[in-house]
Scaffold this active site. Structure first.
Site, PDB file in Angstrom:
ATOM      1  N   LYS A   1       0.725  -1.142  -0.046  1.00 37.11           N
ATOM      2  CA  LYS A   1      -0.119  -0.045  -0.095  1.00 37.11           C
ATOM      3  C   LYS A   1       0.832   1.161  -0.100  1.00 37.11           C
ATOM      4  O   LYS A   1       0.523   2.289  -0.585  1.00 37.11           O
ATOM      5  CB  LYS A   1      -0.860   0.133   1.285  1.00 37.11           C
ATOM      6  CG  LYS A   1      -2.131  -1.129   1.070  1.00 37.11           C
ATOM      7  CD  LYS A   1      -3.151  -0.589   2.308  1.00 37.11           C
ATOM      8  CE  LYS A   1      -4.299  -1.557   1.834  1.00 37.11           C
ATOM      9  NZ  LYS A   1      -5.380  -1.589   2.943  1.00 37.11           N
TER      10      LYS A   1
ATOM     11  N   LYS B   1      -4.603 -10.217  -7.722  1.00 36.66           N
ATOM     12  CA  LYS B   1      -6.035 -10.431  -6.982  1.00 36.66           C
ATOM     13  C   LYS B   1      -7.107  -9.263  -7.705  1.00 36.66           C
ATOM     14  O   LYS B   1      -6.586  -8.399  -7.852  1.00 36.66           O
ATOM     15  CB  LYS B   1      -5.888 -10.462  -5.546  1.00 36.66           C
ATOM     16  CG  LYS B   1      -5.794  -9.256  -4.863  1.00 36.66           C
ATOM     17  CD  LYS B   1      -6.189  -9.388  -3.392  1.00 36.66           C
ATOM     18  CE  LYS B   1      -6.281  -8.166  -2.802  1.00 36.66           C
ATOM     19  NZ  LYS B   1      -6.985  -8.250  -1.338  1.00 36.66           N
TER      20      LYS B   1
ATOM     21  N   LYS C   1     -10.750  -3.734  -5.829  1.00 39.36           N
ATOM     22  CA  LYS C   1     -11.444  -2.671  -6.158  1.00 39.36           C
ATOM     23  C   LYS C   1     -10.627  -1.395  -6.635  1.00 39.36           C
ATOM     24  O   LYS C   1     -10.982  -0.386  -7.141  1.00 39.36           O
ATOM     25  CB  LYS C   1     -12.318  -2.251  -4.818  1.00 39.36           C
ATOM     26  CG  LYS C   1     -11.670  -1.988  -3.702  1.00 39.36           C
ATOM     27  CD  LYS C   1     -12.915  -1.819  -2.460  1.00 39.36           C
ATOM     28  CE  LYS C   1     -12.137  -2.207  -1.181  1.00 39.36           C
ATOM     29  NZ  LYS C   1     -13.229  -2.633  -0.151  1.00 39.36           N
TER      30      LYS C   1
HETATM   31  P1  AMP Z   1     -10.711  -5.630   1.174  1.00 37.81           P
HETATM   32  O1  AMP Z   1     -11.389  -5.239  -0.139  1.00 37.81           O
HETATM   33  O2  AMP Z   1      -9.263  -5.586   0.894  1.00 37.81           O
HETATM   34  O3  AMP Z   1     -11.222  -4.566   2.102  1.00 37.81           O
HETATM   35  O4  AMP Z   1     -11.125  -6.889   1.843  1.00 37.81           O
HETATM   36  C1  AMP Z   1     -12.374  -7.085   2.331  1.00 37.81           C
HETATM   37  C2  AMP Z   1     -12.318  -8.800   2.422  1.00 37.81           C
HETATM   38  O5  AMP Z   1     -12.447  -9.287   1.000  1.00 37.81           O
HETATM   39  C3  AMP Z   1     -11.051  -9.191   3.264  1.00 37.81           C
HETATM   40  O6  AMP Z   1     -11.315 -10.646   3.930  1.00 37.81           O
HETATM   41  C4  AMP Z   1     -10.272  -9.695   1.894  1.00 37.81           C
HETATM   42  O7  AMP Z   1      -9.489 -10.774   2.369  1.00 37.81           O
HETATM   43  C5  AMP Z   1     -11.299 -10.332   1.143  1.00 37.81           C
HETATM   44  N1  AMP Z   1     -11.172 -10.047  -0.256  1.00 37.81           N
HETATM   45  C6  AMP Z   1     -10.507  -9.036  -1.147  1.00 37.81           C
HETATM   46  N2  AMP Z   1     -10.263  -8.952  -2.398  1.00 37.81           N
HETATM   47  C7  AMP Z   1     -10.348 -10.485  -2.290  1.00 37.81           C
HETATM   48  C8  AMP Z   1     -10.121 -11.435  -3.540  1.00 37.81           C
HETATM   49  N3  AMP Z   1      -9.657 -10.921  -4.757  1.00 37.81           N
HETATM   50  N4  AMP Z   1     -10.113 -12.702  -3.432  1.00 37.81           N
HETATM   51  C9  AMP Z   1     -10.677 -13.343  -2.390  1.00 37.81           C
HETATM   52  N5  AMP Z   1     -11.035 -12.271  -1.036  1.00 37.81           N
HETATM   53  C10 AMP Z   1     -10.951 -11.154  -1.149  1.00 37.81           C
END
Ligand code: AMP
Ligand code: TRP
Length: 327
Positions: free
Chosen positions: A111, A192, A195
């Site tokens: 980040k 991965k 967003k």
């Molecule tokens: P974030 O969008 O980083 O705030 O992630 C929110 C939740 O979604 C966390 O538990 C992440 O580990 C999960 N997550 C985010 N992106 C992915 C992805 N591409 N695949 C699986 N889990 C995800």
């Protein structure tokens, strides 16, 4: 009942990676666990946010939790900043966190590269996450693979505190669903789904229209060859699409392989597009209904905060006593 806590930062559009890696797991686990589903707004501001967008994202994330099936009658849905104990315990834990542990966090390193200016909150982010988890005496934390290191830090901080001051926190376990821990980008199966990706073709947002969903699946990157076979090494793009298919349809990628023997990529993609539309439409309808009734959403959040505050305050008080605060 065992306690399960997790959270998502309200920092943008939620996509099917968040759904499969996180929210869908929670909805299934809420039958057997007491679930705390948090909207991590304190975490979201570790990178700059525009106030109006943040407010809207907090509300949208809340509505998506409910629309996706987190049941406010059974589970506690709450906003992190509505429970001041998170920041308070976070501070206490910061005073016991070795700098070296934070310097090792790969998410921080990633980040940091994306920011023009890096603030202390981004560095201390995992400590706040530890506070989130420990305040509820959480047994299990279901998250995507990217959060594993933060869970390890949480466990080590809890052990350190307990060793020094006596039994205070339960040591939580991470739970990472194997097939959906890492849903990859549709435009690049080596990274991965995210967003913050440069292109919206990277992800399928939970609120994408049916036509957008079909279009994005259609243009998703595939691998060379023609066969629909599940091979993570040789065919990472198709393997990712098969994992998504299996997770939504129920079943394993191997089942999909059997089902699509002799069929083409385009047959498979057409069916995947339709499957996603079919599975996301009811969620989108519930979301629409909720957005027309903001008072009911606020009411759920007020109840959630009341319940969360009671439990969090109890643990905070215990920790404050242990370290010698006059409470
Ligand atoms: P974030 O969008 O980083 O705030 O992630 C929110 C939740 O979604 C966390 O538990 C992440 O580990 C999960 N997550 C985010 N992106 C992915 C992805 N591409 N695949 C699986 N889990 C995800
Ligand atoms: N850091 C998590 C993420 O980016 C969000 C989060 C904050 C969280 N606090 C948490 C997840 C506590 C699980 C438990 O995805």
């Amino acid at each position: 009942m065992k306690i399960l806590l997790s959270g998502i930062q309200p920092s943008g559009i939620l996509h099917i990676g968040n759904y499969l890696g996180a929210i869908k797991q929670w909805t299934e686990l809420q039958k057997d666990f007491q679930l705390f589903a948090m909207i991590a707004d304190l975490h979201a501001i570790t990178v700059p946010q525009k106030p109006d967008e943040l407010r809207q994202n907090i509300l949208n994330t809340t509505m998506l939790y409910i629309a996706a099936g987190i049941d406010p009658q059974k589970s506690t849905i709450f906003i992190q900043s509505h429970v001041p104990a998170h920041a308070e315990l976070g501070w206490i834990l910061n005073t016991m966190t070795p700098l070296g542990d934070l310097e090792r966090m790969t998410q921080f390193k990633d980040k940091k590269e994306k920011q023009s200016e890096v603030f202390a909150g981004l560095f201390n982010y995992p400590v706040l996450m530890a506070a989130d988890i420990l305040l509820y005496q959480t047994d299990v934390v279901p998250v995507g693979e990217d959060q594993q290191q933060h869970i390890e830090l949480t466990r080590s901080l809890a052990k350190r505190f307990n060793n020094k001051f006596g039994e205070t926190f339960k040591i939580p376990e991470g739970f990472i669903p194997p097939q959906t821990a890492r849903i990859m980008g549709l435009d690049d199966p080596t990274k991965k789904m995210s967003k913050s990706a440069a292109s919206a073709n990277n992800y399928i947002a939970l609120l994408d229209t049916p036509d957008e969903i079909r279009r994005k699946v259609k243009i998703a990157v595939t691998d060379s060859g023609k066969e629909i076979v599940y091979d993570e090494e040789e065919k990472p793009a198709i393997a990712n699409l098969m994992r998504i298919f299996a997770a939504f349809a129920g079943g394993e990628p191997d089942d999909i392989e059997k089902q699509y023997q002799g069929k083409s990529y385009s047959d498979f993609k057409r069916d995947l597009g339709e499957l996603l539309v079919e599975k996301l439409t009811p969620l989108q309808q519930r979301y629409q209904e909720l957005s027309e009734d903001p008072e009911s959403v606020m009411d759920i959040l007020r109840k959630g905060a009341d319940h969360a505050n009671k439990i969090a305050q109890k643990t905070l008080h215990k920790a404050q006593q242990k370290i010698g605060f006059l409470v």
